[in-house]
Design a protein around this motif. Structure first.
Motif, PDB file in Angstrom:
ATOM      1  N   UNK A 193     -45.204  42.018 -18.323  1.00 32.47           N
ATOM      2  CA  UNK A 193     -44.369  41.836 -19.518  1.00 32.47           C
ATOM      3  C   UNK A 193     -45.214  41.797 -20.779  1.00 32.47           C
ATOM      4  N   UNK A 194     -44.581  42.131 -21.900  1.00 32.54           N
ATOM      5  CA  UNK A 194     -45.267  42.079 -23.190  1.00 32.54           C
ATOM      6  C   UNK A 194     -45.439  40.648 -23.684  1.00 32.54           C
ATOM      7  N   UNK A 195     -44.643  39.724 -23.158  1.00 36.74           N
ATOM      8  CA  UNK A 195     -44.795  38.298 -23.446  1.00 36.74           C
ATOM      9  C   UNK A 195     -45.119  37.605 -22.126  1.00 36.74           C
ATOM     10  N   UNK A 196     -46.263  36.940 -22.065  1.00 36.15           N
ATOM     11  CA  UNK A 196     -46.725  36.340 -20.817  1.00 36.15           C
ATOM     12  C   UNK A 196     -45.867  35.135 -20.444  1.00 36.15           C
ATOM     13  N   UNK A 197     -45.763  34.870 -19.157  1.00 34.59           N
ATOM     14  CA  UNK A 197     -44.987  33.723 -18.713  1.00 34.59           C
ATOM     15  C   UNK A 197     -44.944  33.689 -17.199  1.00 34.59           C
ATOM     16  N   UNK A 198     -43.870  33.097 -16.656  1.00 34.87           N
ATOM     17  CA  UNK A 198     -43.682  33.001 -15.213  1.00 34.87           C
ATOM     18  C   UNK A 198     -42.230  33.357 -14.917  1.00 34.87           C
ATOM     19  N   UNK A 199     -42.025  34.188 -13.921  1.00 32.35           N
ATOM     20  CA  UNK A 199     -40.663  34.615 -13.579  1.00 32.35           C
ATOM     21  C   UNK A 199     -39.844  33.476 -12.971  1.00 32.35           C
ATOM     22  N   UNK A 200     -40.484  32.644 -12.172  1.00 29.77           N
ATOM     23  CA  UNK A 200     -39.757  31.604 -11.427  1.00 29.77           C
ATOM     24  C   UNK A 200     -40.678  30.426 -11.176  1.00 29.77           C
ATOM     25  N   UNK A 201     -40.162  29.195 -11.374  1.00 30.07           N
ATOM     26  CA  UNK A 201     -40.968  27.973 -11.141  1.00 30.07           C
ATOM     27  C   UNK A 201     -40.130  27.009 -10.296  1.00 30.07           C
ATOM     28  N   UNK A 202     -40.238  27.094  -8.963  1.00 28.21           N
ATOM     29  CA  UNK A 202     -39.503  26.140  -8.119  1.00 28.21           C
ATOM     30  C   UNK A 202     -40.098  24.724  -8.249  1.00 28.21           C
ATOM     31  N   UNK A 203     -39.222  23.746  -8.494  1.00 34.14           N
ATOM     32  CA  UNK A 203     -39.651  22.364  -8.619  1.00 34.14           C
ATOM     33  C   UNK A 203     -38.737  21.471  -7.783  1.00 34.14           C
ATOM     34  N   UNK A 204     -39.247  20.281  -7.440  1.00 38.00           N
ATOM     35  CA  UNK A 204     -38.454  19.285  -6.748  1.00 38.00           C
ATOM     36  C   UNK A 204     -38.874  17.907  -7.257  1.00 38.00           C
ATOM     37  N   UNK A 205     -38.249  16.861  -6.749  1.00 35.42           N
ATOM     38  CA  UNK A 205     -38.515  15.492  -7.211  1.00 35.42           C
ATOM     39  C   UNK A 205     -37.948  14.533  -6.182  1.00 35.42           C
ATOM     40  N   UNK A 206     -38.303  13.273  -6.314  1.00 34.58           N
ATOM     41  CA  UNK A 206     -37.810  12.226  -5.417  1.00 34.58           C
ATOM     42  C   UNK A 206     -36.583  11.570  -6.031  1.00 34.58           C
ATOM     43  N   UNK A 207     -35.660  11.159  -5.177  1.00 36.65           N
ATOM     44  CA  UNK A 207     -34.529  10.383  -5.667  1.00 36.65           C
ATOM     45  C   UNK A 207     -35.055   9.032  -6.135  1.00 36.65           C
ATOM     46  N   UNK A 208     -34.461   8.476  -7.222  1.00 37.60           N
ATOM     47  CA  UNK A 208     -34.915   7.170  -7.684  1.00 37.60           C
ATOM     48  C   UNK A 208     -34.674   6.098  -6.625  1.00 37.60           C
ATOM     49  N   UNK A 209     -35.608   5.169  -6.536  1.00 40.61           N
ATOM     50  CA  UNK A 209     -35.509   4.105  -5.523  1.00 40.61           C
ATOM     51  C   UNK A 209     -34.318   3.200  -5.808  1.00 40.61           C
TER      52      UNK A 209
END
Length: 396
Positions: free
Chosen positions: A380-396
């Protein structure tokens, strides 16, 4: 002597292409390269020389000049639309910029802060309410700047899939001339219809105010195109890249959480390190010009390698290191000179709000895919990332 091909892919997301570094650090810091179009251009790599190119009126931004750098062999598609502000030289550029610069002052941006904060909070709410893992690009990075620029311009957000798809297409190096022209035509026609509606029924938004001030409708369409494409693609990519970088540096991220006043410094460093629009500063010489000990002839294409310049060791201490407390604002991520990015105050504010809000509200956020396995946008002419899979923990 044959000029080597211009390298466009990055070996490391945090660094310029190796060939750009070599150009900057060898001899005069200026070298000939062959563009993908077959043109031979001058590549300028040092910060002082890049600034000289971007402030010298003997280097033109006018894409109509046959010597202007091209990345494809096809006839440019942008001739179907009136030139945007970034394609104008003086004296045309000054009045065009003056007509809209008031929309992007620090004071006006401060007035937008509460609304941007609300947009970010709503997107984080939606992210937390959904399944895990989730693609951060689709859940947060794209929606936030898209919503902001749509509200600012007065573009219906429900059309965001339409203009995001065409923006991404236009910024792809792999696109055919036919595909580029089709995407541009569709986006132009959409904006022409939108501007015509605003002319018939005035609206209190950026485009409506431009028309109320006597702006020519074709010029307003051109402005809308520039701001709509630039106003979400660039910031969206910086959000994704910034989140990945901070997640990879947990100790520094913890320091930002503890003291959010440090976030603006981190934003500046991320902007410098990535320089996502590294090929945006293209010019053509309209007179013979000496830069350093090199004479660039009238008609010669010139690429100001902003990413290499932003890693120039003569300008930045330990330039290839990411120092989130560096805070240097003499970088060129927003360009330099009369064409310096109009929306830089808005982009900085959006990035600060997103980083502070996301990491405060989702303290266990983490990548679901290793950073080195993410699909970076080398195409691409503008740099970046196509996809960023993320996750997290449920709050205690």
């Amino acid at each position: 002597m044959t000029a080597p091909d211009l390298q466009t892919a990055r070996r490391c997301p945090y660094a310029p292409p190796d060939e750009h570094t070599r150009i900057r650090d060898t001899g005069s810091g200026i070298s000939r390269v062959t563009l993908p179009s077959g043109q031979v251009a001058w590549a300028v790599g040092r910060l002082e020389h890049v600034r000289a190119v971007l402030t010298d009126p003997r280097f033109s931004s006018d894409r109509r000049n046959p010597g202007f750098p091209r990345f494809t062999r096809d006839r440019p598609a942008y001739d179907i639309m009136r030139r945007t502000m970034i394609q104008l030289d003086q004296p045309e550029h000054g009045p065009a910029r003056k007509a809209v610069v008031g929309e992007f002052t620090v004071r006006r941006m401060a007035g937008l802060r509460p609304r941007i904060q609300k947009i970010v909070d709503e997107r984080v709410d939606a992210l937390l309410a959904g399944p895990r893992p989730v693609d951060l690009v689709q859940a947060l990075s794209l929606p936030v700047p898209s919503l902001v620029i749509c509200e600012q311009l007065g573009v219906p957000y429900h059309d965001h899939d339409f203009f995001q798809a065409r923006s991404s297409t236009l910024l792809s190096r792999a696109l055919t001339a036919e595909g580029r022209r089709q995407s541009l035509t569709e986006l132009r026609d959409y904006l022409k219809d939108l501007v015509a509606k605003k002319a018939a029924e005035p609206t209190d938004d950026l485009l409506g105010r431009q028309l109320a001030q006597g702006g020519d409708p074709d010029d307003v369409v051109s402005l809308a195109f520039l701001l709509l494409v630039a106003g979400h693609e660039t910031t969206a990519n910086m959000i994704s890249l910034g989140v990945v970088t901070l997640l990879e540096r947990p100790e520094e991220l913890a320091a930002l959480r503890e003291d959010p006043t440090r976030t603006p410094l981190a934003v500046e460093e991320l902007l410098r390190v990535y320089t996502i629009a590294e090929f945006a500063n293209a010019r053509v010489a309209v007179e013979d010009v000496e830069i350093g000990d090199v004479t660039i002839r009238a008609g010669d294409p010139v690429l100001a390698l902003s990413n290499a310049a932003n890693h120039d060791p003569s300008a930045f201490d330990e330039a290839d290191e990411i120092k989130l407390d560096r805070g240097a604002r003499n970088h060129l991520a927003f360009g330099f000179g009369i064409h310096q990015c109009l929306g830089q105050n808005l982009a900085r504010m959006e990035l600060q709000i997103v980083f502070d809000t996301l990491f405060r509200r989702v303290p266990t956020l983490r990548l679901a895919t290793p950073a080195d396995a993410l699909p970076y946008k080398d195409d691409a002419l503008v740099y970046g990332i196509h996809e960023v899979p993320v996750t997290w923990d449920e709050p205690a």
